[in-house]
Design an enzyme around this catalytic site. Structure first.
Site, PDB file in Angstrom:
ATOM      1  N   GLU A 199      38.415  70.188   5.221  1.00  0.00           N
ATOM      2  CA  GLU A 199      39.005  71.479   6.024  1.00  0.00           C
ATOM      3  C   GLU A 199      39.028  73.167   4.746  1.00  0.00           C
ATOM      4  OE1 GLU A 199      42.841  70.075   8.648  1.00  0.00           O
ATOM      5  OE2 GLU A 199      43.237  70.787   6.665  1.00  0.00           O
ATOM      6  N   GLU A 309      40.980  64.373  12.577  1.00  0.00           N
ATOM      7  CA  GLU A 309      42.069  65.089  12.975  1.00  0.00           C
ATOM      8  C   GLU A 309      42.732  64.965  13.567  1.00  0.00           C
ATOM      9  OE1 GLU A 309      43.886  66.866   9.268  1.00  0.00           O
ATOM     10  OE2 GLU A 309      41.852  65.761   7.978  1.00  0.00           O
TER      11      GLU A 309
END
Length: 443
Positions: A199, A309
C-alpha cells in the site's frame, strides 16, 4: 492420460463463481456445527473431490482466488486450530485448497523480533511457503520493507537500516528482497507474484522514500521510485519470470494518475495491486466502482490488475456471502483482472495480534476462544470453520451437485453427479454411506 484429458475438459468449463450454495431448508447459523455443516458437506463433497482431481498447478492459473493467511502460524502457536466444513481439524493451507482457492499471499517483515515478535520474518515465511507448495497453492510474497505493518499512514524504516544513507538503504532493500527470494528458490518455491512494498500510495521506507506532496513533481517521486525499482530489480535477478506488483491502497479511487506519475519518473511494474474493502451499506456500488477503476488501470497500462486485499465483516454471514459473490462476479468479468485475495480470513473467536500504537508502545493481543462469536475482520465462524463469505472463492466445473442425504449403501456417481452402476467404466465417485472416494474402472 485420462485424468489429464479430464482436467483440461473440466478446467475449460470453470465459470465465474462457486455454485455450491447452502440449502434453502437450513439456516447457516452454525450454532450446532455438525448438524448443519454436515448437510452442506454431503451436498458438496462430490464437487470437492472432483476439484481435487483437476490438480491445477501454478502455471495454469488464469484468475487467482486466494487469501493472505500470514497470521496462521502465530495463531497456531497460540493454540488456535482450524476446522473444515464438517468440524474436522484441518491444516489451514489444505483447507484453503478445499474451499477452492488456488493462491496464498504471505507478508514479509525485515526484523519483527525487535518489537512485534518472530512472525512474518524470513524463517516464518519460508515455513508457510513450504506448506503452500505442499498443497499446490500458488504464492504471492508481499514485502513490507518494515519491521511491522506498512500502509499509507505508516511506512516505518526497518530498525536495522535506521542509520543508513539513502544509497545504503536502497542497497539493503535490494539485498533483503534477494535474500528472502533466494531462500524460497533454494526450496524449489518460486512465487508467481511479488509485491515490492505494501500500500505504497504515500511512498515507502520513510523518510527516505516518502512522497512529499510539498515538493515539485519532478522531485517528490524520485526517491520512492528509486527504492521501488531496487526491489523490482532484485526480484528479477532471482526470479526473472515472476510478476512484480506495485500496490495501491484503494480501488474506490481512480488511480491512473498515480501510476502515470510513477511510470513517468522511471517506475517499473508488471502488475498493479489494489486493496478493496467494500462499504458496509453501499457494497454493490463499491464493487462496481472498484471494477470500473480496475478497468481504467488495465486500459491505461496494459498490465494485469489484481485485488490483492479484500474483506468484509462476517457478523452477518449471509450478507458477507452476497458481497463477496458480487465482488468475484464483477471482477471475473473484467478482462484485466488477475484475481482477488481475501485478507486474513482465518481469524476468529476474538483473536487479535499484537499492535503497535501511535505513541510507540505495544498493545498485547488477545487469544481467540473457540465457540465465541465476536465482530472482527476474519471470515471464519466462531467454531474455526470457513464462513459462507468464502464460498465465492471456490470455482465450479459445471458439474451438477448431488444430494447424498440418508445414503446407507454403497452407490456410484459419474462426473456429472448422476447415479451410475458399479460396473460403469471411467472415473466415478463412490459413496459407501460414511465416506467418499474417487475410483477409476477400466473394465
Amino acid at each position: 492420460m485420462l485424468v489429464t484429458w479430464l482436467s483440461v475438459v473440466l478446467a475449460s468449463r470453470v465459470t465465474a463463481t462457486m455454485r455450491v450454495a447452502f440449502s434453502d431448508q437450513r439456516e447457516y447459523k452454525l450454532k450446532l456445527r455438525n448438524r448443519q455443516i454436515g448437510i452442506y458437506m454431503r451436498q458438496s463433497l462430490v464437487y470437492i473431490l472432483l476439484f481435487g482431481c483437476l490438480n491445477l498447478t501454478a502455471q495454469s492459473i488464469d484468475f487467482a482466488r486466494g487469501a493472505d493467511i500470514s497470521w496462521c502460524s502465530e495463531m497456531e502457536a497460540a493454540g488456535m486450530r482450524f476446522y473444515n466444513f464438517n468440524g474436522q481439524e484441518t491444516d489451514i493451507f489444505l483447507l484453503m485448497k478445499q474451499i477452492g482457492m488456488n493462491a496464498i499471499r504471505l507478508r514479509v517483515w525485515v526484523n519483527p523480533e525487535t518489537g512485534y515478535g518472530a512472525w512474518s520474518d524470513k524463517a516464518d515465511v519460508l515455513a508457510k511457503a513450504q506448506r503452500a507448495k505442499q498443497h499446490g497453492l500458488s504464492l504471492m510474497i508481499d514485502f513490507h520493507y518494515s519491521d511491522y505493518f506498512a500502509d499509507p499512514g505508516r511506512q516505518t524504516k526497518p530498525s536495522a537500516w535506521s542509520g543508513f544513507s539513502f544509497e545504503d538503504t536502497k542497497t539493503a532493500l535490494g539485498n533483503h528482497t534477494k535474500d528472502v527470494l533466494q531462500a524460497l528458490k533454494a526450496e524449489g518455491i518460486e512465487p508467481l507474484w511479488v509485491q515490492v512494498g505494501n500500500e505504497t500510495a504515500s511512498g515507502m521506507v520513510w523518510e527516505d522514500g516518502r512522497i512529499d506532496w510539498n515538493l515539485p513533481e519532478s522531485e517528490r517521486w524520485l526517491n520512492y521510485v528509486a527504492l521501488s525499482n531496487a526491489g523490482y530489480d532484485a526480484v528479477k535477478q532471482v526470479l526473472p519470470k515472476t510478476s512484480v506488483i506495485v500496490h495501491h491502497d484503494n480501488a474506490i479511487h481512480d488511480n491512473v494518475w498515480f501510476y502515470e506519475a510513477f511510470k513517468k519518473y522511471g517506475g517499473k511494474f508488471d502488475m498493479i495491486g489494489l486493496s478493496h474493502y467494500p462499504d458496509w451499506e453501499t457494497w454493490s456500488i463499491s464493487n462496481t466502482t472498484a471494477a470500473s477503476n480496475l478497468r481504467k488501470l488495465h486500459d491505461a497500462f496494459a498490465v494485469p490488475v489484481m485485488i490483492v486485499e479484500t474483506g468484509y465483516s462476517t457478523w452477518d454471514e449471509k450478507r458477507a456471502e452476497r458481497v463477496m459473490k458480487d465482488l468475484l462476479s464483477k471482477m471475473e468479468q473484467e478482462e484485466g483482472c488477475a484475481g482477488v485475495l481475501y485478507w486474513e480470513p482465518e481469524v476468529y473467536g476474538g483473536w487479535e495480534a499484537r499492535q503497535l500504537l501511535d505513541d510507540g508502545t505495544w498493545k498485547e493481543g488477545n487469544k481467540g476462544q473457540y465457540g465465541v462469536k465476536v465482530t472482527n475482520h476474519g471470515a471464519f465462524n466462531e467454531y474455526g470453520q470457513p464462513s459462507a463469505a468464502l464460498l465465492a472463492f471456490g470455482v465450479t466445473t459445471g458439474i451438477e451437485r448431488t444430494v447424498l442425504d440418508n445414503v446407507d449403501t454403497e452407490c456410484y456417481f459419474n462426473l456429472q453427479g448422476q447415479r451410475v452402476s458399479k460396473n460403469a467404466k471411467g472415473i466415478k465417485i463412490v459413496h459407501d454411506g460414511i465416506s467418499y472416494r474417487k475410483v477409476m474402472y477400466n473394465y
